[in-house]
Scaffold this motif. Structure first.
Motif, short mmCIF file in Angstrom:
data_model
loop_
_atom_site.label_atom_id
_atom_site.label_comp_id
_atom_site.label_asym_id
_atom_site.label_seq_id
_atom_site.Cartn_x
_atom_site.Cartn_y
_atom_site.Cartn_z
N TRP A 268 0.85 -1.20 0.00
CA TRP A 268 0.00 0.00 0.00
C TRP A 268 0.88 1.24 0.00
O TRP A 268 1.73 1.41 0.88
N THR A 269 0.70 2.10 -0.99
CA THR A 269 1.38 3.39 -1.04
C THR A 269 0.33 4.47 -1.20
O THR A 269 -0.36 4.53 -2.22
N GLU A 270 0.21 5.31 -0.19
CA GLU A 270 -0.80 6.37 -0.25
C GLU A 270 -0.35 7.53 -1.12
O GLU A 270 -1.17 8.19 -1.76
N GLU A 271 0.96 7.77 -1.16
CA GLU A 271 1.48 8.80 -2.05
C GLU A 271 2.99 8.66 -2.14
O GLU A 271 3.64 8.15 -1.23
N TRP A 272 3.55 9.12 -3.28
CA TRP A 272 4.99 9.25 -3.36
C TRP A 272 5.38 10.48 -2.53
O TRP A 272 4.73 11.53 -2.65
N GLU A 274 7.62 12.62 -2.95
CA GLU A 274 7.98 13.76 -3.81
C GLU A 274 6.75 14.43 -4.43
O GLU A 274 6.83 15.60 -4.84
N VAL A 275 5.63 13.69 -4.53
CA VAL A 275 4.45 14.22 -5.22
C VAL A 275 3.21 13.94 -4.38
O VAL A 275 2.47 12.98 -4.62
N PRO A 276 2.94 14.76 -3.36
CA PRO A 276 1.77 14.52 -2.50
C PRO A 276 0.46 14.63 -3.29
O PRO A 276 0.33 15.45 -4.20
N ILE A 277 -0.51 13.79 -2.93
CA ILE A 277 -1.82 13.85 -3.57
C ILE A 277 -2.68 14.90 -2.87
O ILE A 277 -2.35 15.36 -1.78
N SER A 278 -3.78 15.28 -3.48
CA SER A 278 -4.65 16.29 -2.89
C SER A 278 -5.25 15.77 -1.59
O SER A 278 -5.41 14.55 -1.40
N ALA A 279 -5.59 16.68 -0.70
CA ALA A 279 -6.14 16.30 0.61
C ALA A 279 -7.42 15.49 0.47
O ALA A 279 -7.65 14.52 1.21
N GLU A 280 -8.26 15.85 -0.50
CA GLU A 280 -9.53 15.15 -0.67
C GLU A 280 -9.31 13.74 -1.21
O GLU A 280 -9.95 12.78 -0.78
N THR A 281 -8.37 13.59 -2.14
CA THR A 281 -8.03 12.25 -2.63
C THR A 281 -7.46 11.40 -1.50
O THR A 281 -7.81 10.23 -1.35
N GLN A 282 -6.61 12.00 -0.70
CA GLN A 282 -6.01 11.29 0.42
C GLN A 282 -7.08 10.81 1.41
O GLN A 282 -7.04 9.68 1.90
N GLN A 283 -8.06 11.66 1.67
CA GLN A 283 -9.13 11.30 2.60
C GLN A 283 -9.91 10.08 2.10
O GLN A 283 -10.24 9.16 2.86
N ILE A 284 -10.21 10.07 0.79
CA ILE A 284 -10.95 8.94 0.21
C ILE A 284 -10.11 7.66 0.27
O ILE A 284 -10.62 6.59 0.64
N GLY A 287 -10.06 6.16 3.66
CA GLY A 287 -11.28 5.41 3.90
C GLY A 287 -11.21 4.02 3.29
O GLY A 287 -11.68 3.03 3.87
N VAL A 288 -10.61 3.92 2.10
CA VAL A 288 -10.40 2.62 1.45
C VAL A 288 -9.50 1.74 2.31
O VAL A 288 -9.77 0.55 2.53
N LEU A 289 -8.45 2.33 2.82
CA LEU A 289 -7.51 1.59 3.67
C LEU A 289 -8.21 1.04 4.90
O LEU A 289 -7.99 -0.12 5.29
N ARG A 290 -9.06 1.84 5.52
CA ARG A 290 -9.79 1.37 6.71
C ARG A 290 -10.69 0.19 6.37
O ARG A 290 -10.75 -0.79 7.12
N LYS A 291 -11.39 0.26 5.25
CA LYS A 291 -12.29 -0.83 4.86
C LYS A 291 -11.51 -2.13 4.64
O LYS A 291 -11.94 -3.21 5.06
N LEU A 292 -10.38 -2.01 3.98
CA LEU A 292 -9.59 -3.21 3.71
C LEU A 292 -8.97 -3.77 4.98
O LEU A 292 -8.91 -4.99 5.18
N GLY A 296 -9.65 -7.57 7.30
CA GLY A 296 -8.60 -8.51 7.67
C GLY A 296 -7.50 -8.68 6.65
O GLY A 296 -6.76 -9.67 6.67
N ILE A 297 -7.38 -7.71 5.72
CA ILE A 297 -6.35 -7.81 4.68
C ILE A 297 -5.07 -7.15 5.17
O ILE A 297 -5.09 -6.03 5.69
N ARG A 298 -3.96 -7.84 4.99
CA ARG A 298 -2.67 -7.32 5.42
C ARG A 298 -2.10 -6.38 4.37
O ARG A 298 -2.01 -6.74 3.19
N MET A 299 -1.71 -5.21 4.80
CA MET A 299 -1.11 -4.24 3.89
C MET A 299 0.07 -3.56 4.56
O MET A 299 -0.02 -3.18 5.73
N GLU A 300 1.14 -3.37 3.83
CA GLU A 300 2.32 -2.70 4.33
C GLU A 300 2.92 -1.83 3.24
O GLU A 300 2.66 -2.03 2.06
#
Length: 490
Positions: A268-272, A274-284, A287-292, A296-300
């Motif tokens: 899982w990579t939320e952003e590089w 060097e190139v941050p994503i918009s705050a609204e995209t990050q928020q969404i 939320g995806v990360l929380r659902k996954l 019970g899905i493992r993400m690192e």
């Protein structure tokens, strides 16, 4: 009939096959939808209604005699206007090709016809596939069905808008920097970029007909659809070896491992950084990360790569492969100078160091064979590095672009992201270009919407030549986080 045009291509094909729906009835439904909505979207630039009607009648007659043409028997589709279609105008949005009528189908087109698809027409695009918006010198700009003041992305913007708005059951495009994935993200649909050289590009532009085949790396044929099942079907019909492109290997679709959700190991990579994503995209995406995580899905976080070196290598590679793909004339020189000037002068200074394509003028003005081979060698090393990053993981999840769709603007101008000006190529290509450079397959699924009602997608990157696993993983994830919706008013 409005509901009918939003059903999946697989479902529609099944309805035609069991004769609960005729190909003619389905085509009529799509033509009504096109007549009603295309004038405000400009998604379809060439409509071949007469030929489509004749083909639909033939499809119905064939079924009546017990003949089935294939998995897409009688299903109306569209094609990005870069695929050569025998007897039907193919322009790539490029003025010198405004009257070009090919004598032979592109390999992808021939395979779709053989599978029973009815080609209704061609979808609008960026000129010669060269922008992250969809504007050109021949047709009106394409508008996003979620908000007409916004772009559907590019260069396959017409393809994405047509599928999202129910103007087509399925569309096929191409992707060298994100041209399928970014429009899928902007329009809230599903998109596929397969492994490099998995699908033949024979009979496709931006190589202007008559010029050498230059785009032998990074360019792939992709698919835009309203379901993952449709992506998988479309892929199965067009992938595979082709005598017109000997470099396409005869590798079959692999059987998925059938791992359970809980046994998957996902990067899982939320952003590089060097190139941050918009705050609204990050928020969404959070939320995806929380659902996954709740499922019970493992993400690192996976190992990293040098983003600055990647962007420089991609730019050099793109300069070499595009150098001879278009004729040198006043039109292309003016277009190229505008692009280079804007990438060199627009946007935050630090980010502009990444996206300044003018630094590749030496490769454009004085290319050398040695330099090209050195760049290919560096690309091989980068591909091997991404292979090593993915080795411990079943798939890699990351953003598609820095922002959701943005408002229409002149080509290659900067984009504001939370008060910071991003160069156009960085905002739109930073999260897609790495996987064109490395050649890894990726699927985009819609996962949410902004407060303004603009879709946001998630990119799922798989291992090379393992599209079977990628489809299986994406399907499981889609059941938890998928959020495809129909644009209001369509």
């Amino acid at each position: 009939m409005t509901d009918l045009v939003f059903r999946s291509a697989c479902e529609l094909a099944g309805m035609i096959c069991d004769r609960t729906l005729s190909a003619t009835e389905l085509l009529d439904a799509y033509l009504v939808q096109i007549a009603q909505h295309n004038p405000k979207l400009n998604a379809i630039c060439t409509l071949d209604e007469d030929s489509a009607r004749n083909r639909a009648k033939q499809a119905d007659a064939a079924l009546a005699k017990g003949e089935n043409w294939g998995p897409l028997h009688g299903v109306p589709i569209t094609l990005k206007d870069i695929f050569e279609t025998a007897g039907l105008k193919t322009t790539a949005g490029y003025m010198p090709l405004k009257d070009y009528i090919p004598q032979q189908d592109a390999t992808v087109v021939a395979r779709l016809r053989a599978a029973g698809a009815i080609i209704m027409g061609k979808s609008n695009l960026a000129e010669l596939g060269g922008d992250f918006q969809s504007t050109n010198s021949l047709f009106p700009q394409v508008n996003n069905p979620w908000n007409l003041n916004y772009t559907p992305g590019g260069s396959s913007g017409g393809s994405a808008a047509a599928v999202a708005a129910g103007l087509s059951a399925l569309d096929f495009g191409n992707d060298i920097a994100g041209s399928v994935r970014q429009p899928a993200h902007f329009c809230g649909i599903y998109g596929l970029k397969p492994t490099d050289r998995r699908i033949s590009t024979a009979g496709t532009i931006p190589e202007v007909p008559g010029l050498p085949v230059c785009l032998r790396q990074m360019m792939t044929v992709g698919i835009l659809a309203r379901s993952l099942q449709d992506l998988k079907l479309g892929f199965s019909l067009i992938a595979g070896a082709d005598s017109r492109r000997p470099e396409v290997p005869p590798i079959p679709l692999n059987s998925p491992s059938e791992k359970s959700l809980q046994s998957l190991k996902l990067a899982w990579t939320e952003e590089w950084p060097e190139v941050p994503i918009s705050a609204e995209t990050q928020q969404i995406l959070q939320g995806v990360l929380r659902k996954l995580t709740d499922a019970g899905i493992r993400m690192e976080e996976p190992a990293s790569f040098d983003f600055s070196k990647m962007f420089e290598l991609y730019g050099r590679m793109a300069a070499y492969v595009n150098k001879y793909a278009q004729p040198v004339n006043r039109h292309t020189i003016r277009h190229s100078v505008k692009l280079l000037w804007r990438t060199a002068t627009q946007g935050d200074k630090e980010l502009r160091r990444l996206g300044n394509f003018s630094r590749f003028l030496p490769e454009l003005l004085n290319p050398s064979l040695k330099g090209y081979f050195e760049t290919l060698t560096e690309r091989d090393r980068f591909t091997a590095h991404i292979d090593s990053i993915l080795e411990p993981w079943d798939a890699w999840l990351c953003p598609v672009a820095v922002t959701p769709a943005f408002t229409h603007r002149p080509s290659w101008t900067a984009i504001d992201v939370d008060g910071r000006a991003y160069p156009h190529g960085v905002a739109n290509g930073a999260y897609t270009m790495p996987f064109n450079l490395s050649g890894h397959p990726a699927v985009v699924i819609p996962v949410g919407q902004t407060l303004e009602g603009l879709p946001v997608g998630l990119q799922i990157v798989g291992k090379r030549w393992r599209e079977g696993d990628l489809f299986a993983i994406a399907t499981q994830l889609d059941s938890i986080i998928g959020d495809r919706q129909t644009p209001q008013g369509f």
